[in-house]
Design a protein around this motif. Structure first.
Motif, PDB file in Angstrom:
ATOM      1  N   SER A  23       0.610  -1.061   0.182  1.00 47.80           N
ATOM      2  CA  SER A  23      -0.118   0.006  -0.350  1.00 47.80           C
ATOM      3  C   SER A  23       0.817   1.246   0.047  1.00 47.80           C
ATOM      4  O   SER A  23       2.101   1.426   0.664  1.00 47.80           O
ATOM      5  CB  SER A  23      -1.111  -0.056   1.485  1.00 47.80           C
ATOM      6  OG  SER A  23      -1.598  -0.911   1.299  1.00 47.80           O
ATOM      7  N   THR A  24       0.160   2.197  -0.452  1.00 49.43           N
ATOM      8  CA  THR A  24       1.152   3.319  -0.755  1.00 49.43           C
ATOM      9  C   THR A  24       0.505   5.015   0.323  1.00 49.43           C
ATOM     10  O   THR A  24      -0.733   4.307   0.428  1.00 49.43           O
ATOM     11  CB  THR A  24       0.974   4.106  -1.709  1.00 49.43           C
ATOM     12  OG1 THR A  24      -0.337   4.468  -2.723  1.00 49.43           O
ATOM     13  CG2 THR A  24       1.949   3.206  -2.990  1.00 49.43           C
ATOM     14  N   GLY A  25       1.093   5.488   0.502  1.00 47.82           N
ATOM     15  CA  GLY A  25       0.450   6.135   1.791  1.00 47.82           C
ATOM     16  C   GLY A  25      -0.693   7.390   1.120  1.00 47.82           C
ATOM     17  O   GLY A  25      -1.617   7.836   1.769  1.00 47.82           O
ATOM     18  N   SER A  26      -0.561   7.507   0.159  1.00 50.82           N
ATOM     19  CA  SER A  26      -1.467   8.644  -0.558  1.00 50.82           C
ATOM     20  C   SER A  26      -3.051   7.596  -1.102  1.00 50.82           C
ATOM     21  O   SER A  26      -3.686   8.478  -1.221  1.00 50.82           O
ATOM     22  CB  SER A  26      -1.092   8.743  -2.198  1.00 50.82           C
ATOM     23  OG  SER A  26      -0.885   7.349  -3.310  1.00 50.82           O
ATOM     24  N   GLY A  27      -2.611   6.826  -0.803  1.00 48.64           N
ATOM     25  CA  GLY A  27      -4.058   4.971  -1.739  1.00 48.64           C
ATOM     26  C   GLY A  27      -3.812   4.757  -2.720  1.00 48.64           C
ATOM     27  O   GLY A  27      -5.565   4.103  -2.690  1.00 48.64           O
ATOM     28  N   VAL A  28      -2.842   5.361  -3.125  1.00 50.71           N
ATOM     29  CA  VAL A  28      -3.045   4.611  -4.701  1.00 50.71           C
ATOM     30  C   VAL A  28      -3.085   3.496  -5.140  1.00 50.71           C
ATOM     31  O   VAL A  28      -3.736   2.828  -5.835  1.00 50.71           O
ATOM     32  CB  VAL A  28      -2.205   5.814  -6.048  1.00 50.71           C
ATOM     33  CG1 VAL A  28      -1.746   5.003  -6.643  1.00 50.71           C
ATOM     34  CG2 VAL A  28      -2.252   6.985  -5.823  1.00 50.71           C
TER      35      VAL A  28
END
Length: 144
Positions: A23-28
């Motif tokens: 997962s990425t912090g941006s939610g992408v």
């Protein structure tokens, strides 16, 4: 100025039998699956090399865009594909190369000036700087 971005990975089980999610912090990317079969076979999901390719393509393209703008060009279209190679290295693996292929349309630019700016972006984008791999750039310029 320091910018920090984050991502996380979770892997349950070990080796080939394990399964992970990234997962990425941006939610992408949110709990995108990865594991042996998404990395070394063709099961749907992502893998670290695909993510590096995406990072390199986007970083280089943005660096080139800014380089062209700094040189006084106001319009254009840039489309980059990155192919990242993962090769056997002793007992493990290593990313050995990233091949960038660019299609560009920049009105009013000549081939020599474009090549100079593109090579600068290739060498100086932050992802190029972090890769310990051979980097190549092949481009096609239209509308120059």
């Amino acid at each position: 100025m320091s910018i920090t971005r984050r991502a996380s990975a979770r892997y349950e089980g070990l080796g080939k039998d394990g399964k992970g999610h990234v997962s990425t912090g941006s939610g992408v990317l949110a709990d995108q699956p990865y594991g042996f079969t998404t990395r070394f076979e063709e099961e749907p999901g992502t893998n670290p090399e695909e993510l590096i390719a995406a990072a390199h393509a986007s970083c280089f393209t943005m660096a080139l865009s800014f380089g062209l703008a700094k040189a006084g060009f106001a319009d254009g279209t840039l489309e980059t594909t990155a192919k990242v190679a993962l090769d056997k290295d002793g007992d493990g693996f290593k990313v050995t190369r990233s091949d960038l292929t660019l299609k560009a349309s920049v009105p009013g630019i000549d081939e020599a000036r474009f090549a100079e700016i593109a090579r600068g972006a290739e060498k100086n984008c932050p992802i190029s700087k972090v890769l310990n791999a051979e980097i190549s750039l092949d481009y096609q310029l239209n509308g120059g």
